[in-house]
Design a protein around this motif. Structure first.
Motif, PDB file in Angstrom:
ATOM      1  N   ASP A   1       0.963  -1.203  -0.125  1.00  0.00           N
ATOM      2  CA  ASP A   1       0.065   0.097  -0.199  1.00  0.00           C
ATOM      3  C   ASP A   1       0.964   1.234   0.069  1.00  0.00           C
ATOM      4  OD1 ASP A   1      -2.416  -1.406   0.226  1.00  0.00           O
ATOM      5  OD2 ASP A   1      -1.594  -2.142   2.189  1.00  0.00           O
ATOM      6  N   SER A   2       1.763   1.252   0.833  1.00  0.00           N
ATOM      7  CA  SER A   2       2.724   2.416   0.566  1.00  0.00           C
ATOM      8  C   SER A   2       3.592   2.481  -0.729  1.00  0.00           C
ATOM      9  CB  SER A   2       4.108   2.217   1.500  1.00  0.00           C
ATOM     10  OG  SER A   2       3.482   2.280   3.097  1.00  0.00           O
ATOM     11  N   GLU A   3       3.915   1.370  -1.383  1.00  0.00           N
ATOM     12  CA  GLU A   3       4.361   1.302  -2.559  1.00  0.00           C
ATOM     13  C   GLU A   3       3.293   1.809  -3.554  1.00  0.00           C
ATOM     14  OE1 GLU A   3       7.306   0.902  -3.749  1.00  0.00           O
ATOM     15  OE2 GLU A   3       8.428  -0.136  -2.229  1.00  0.00           O
ATOM     16  N   ALA A   4       2.000   1.694  -3.392  1.00  0.00           N
ATOM     17  CA  ALA A   4       0.886   2.118  -4.196  1.00  0.00           C
ATOM     18  C   ALA A   4       0.810   3.510  -4.150  1.00  0.00           C
ATOM     19  CB  ALA A   4      -0.362   1.204  -3.994  1.00  0.00           C
ATOM     20  N   PHE A   5       0.859   3.888  -2.741  1.00  0.00           N
ATOM     21  CA  PHE A   5       0.656   5.313  -2.665  1.00  0.00           C
ATOM     22  C   PHE A   5       1.794   6.294  -3.374  1.00  0.00           C
ATOM     23  CE2 PHE A   5       2.183   8.711   0.443  1.00  0.00           C
ATOM     24  CZ  PHE A   5       1.146   9.688  -0.035  1.00  0.00           C
ATOM     25  N   LEU A   6       3.068   5.687  -3.382  1.00  0.00           N
ATOM     26  CA  LEU A   6       4.249   6.314  -3.833  1.00  0.00           C
ATOM     27  C   LEU A   6       3.974   6.488  -5.443  1.00  0.00           C
ATOM     28  CD1 LEU A   6       7.124   4.781  -1.936  1.00  0.00           C
ATOM     29  CD2 LEU A   6       6.148   7.251  -1.738  1.00  0.00           C
TER      30      LEU A   6
END
Ligand code: SF4
Ligand code: F3S
Length: 267
Positions: A20-25
């Motif tokens: 989810d952090s990767e998606a947010f980035l």
């Protein structure tokens, strides 16, 4: 000096894969850089913050003390509740204690991804760690669930922008998901729907029907029972989504999908 009016954010990660952090980035409407630098003050986020160890903990502590009741809490990953939460600890404290303390004093809590929304893969049967969602771990918390494996960054930024504009979280469905993103069935917006209606199905990966973009229902697609805006918003700056890429939907934004939607490749 101009006052910094950006709302502070404490982003916690527990039993998750950081997807989810990767998606947010990869957010682009607005970009993650704009969200991080212009709209929010992300005071604690283990993956993107420069600080580590004691410094990182201090940043979280300062934000908690200074902005109690005003900061936004974001939770990624599930919370293990079995055996007093020993299966996930950060800086000597359990995820269970941390999430209860931070979320019960937040202005709003956003659960990003299926793990924090419903327990996700760590909660799959037999769930050895007692993995739970934010709502289960912190009863009574004001939380909006943004399931998906991973969360769609455009939906996340839309929730943040809604909160910044109106001062409240958007309307949700019975599973705590924002209606604007989870109000419509995938099957009803799918570009392969015409093939479904015409009875044109791929029977195996790589066959003639699959190569021509026919419906993936017989390959296990769970689009008919999944509610998410993947066909219209798509992922990676609107580039594609699972069905466009040739793989059936596995229902990753539905509660307990790892148990309720399996076997993934059969109807
Ligand atoms: Fe429905 Fe899936 Fe077929 Fe699309 S590919 S029409 S979502 S069954
Ligand atoms: Fe998940 Fe299905 Fe969308 S698998 S990403 S809800 S197409």
């Amino acid at each position: 000096l101009e006052a910094d009016n950006r709302p502070p954010v404490i982003w916690m990660e527990f039993q998750g894969c950081t997807g989810d952090s990767e998606a947010f980035l990869r957010a682009n409407q607005p970009t993650a850089a704009e969200v991080i630098l212009d709209y929010l003050s992300i005071d604690y986020h283990e993956t993107i913050m420069a600080a580590a160890g004691h410094q990182a903990e201090e940043a979280k502590h300062q934000t908690f003390e200074k902005y109690k009741g005003k900061y936004i809490a974001v939770v990624e990953g599930s919370i293990p509740m079995a055996d007093n939460g020993v299966y996930c600890t950060i800086a000597g404290d359990s995820a269970l204690n941390i999430v209860r303390k931070i979320c019960s004093n937040a202005a709003a809590t956003i659960a990003v991804g299926s793990c924090s929304s419903y327990g996700g893969i760590p909660a799959a049967n037999p769930n050895p760690t007692g993995a739970a969602s934010v709502a289960e771990a912190v009863p009574g918390v004001k939380v909006v669930n943004m399931p998906g494996c991973p969360v769609n960054a455009d939906n996340l930024t839309a929730v943040i922008v809604h909160y910044l504009t109106f001062g409240k979280l958007p309307a949700t469905d019975r599973f705590g998901r924002p209606k604007f993103a989870y109000g419509k069935r995938i099957h009803d917006n799918c570009e392969r729907r015409g093939h479904f209606d015409a009875g044109q199905y791929a029977e195996s990966f790589g066959d003639a029907g699959h190569r021509q973009g026919w419906c993936l229902y017989k390959l296990g697609c769970k689009g008919p029972e999944t509610f998410h805006n993947c066909p219209t918003v798509r992922y990676n700056e609107g580039t594609s989504w699972p069905v466009q890429a040739g793989h059936g939907c596995i229902g990753c934004s539905e509660p307990y999908f790892w148990d309720s939607m399996t076997p993934f490749y059969k109807r």
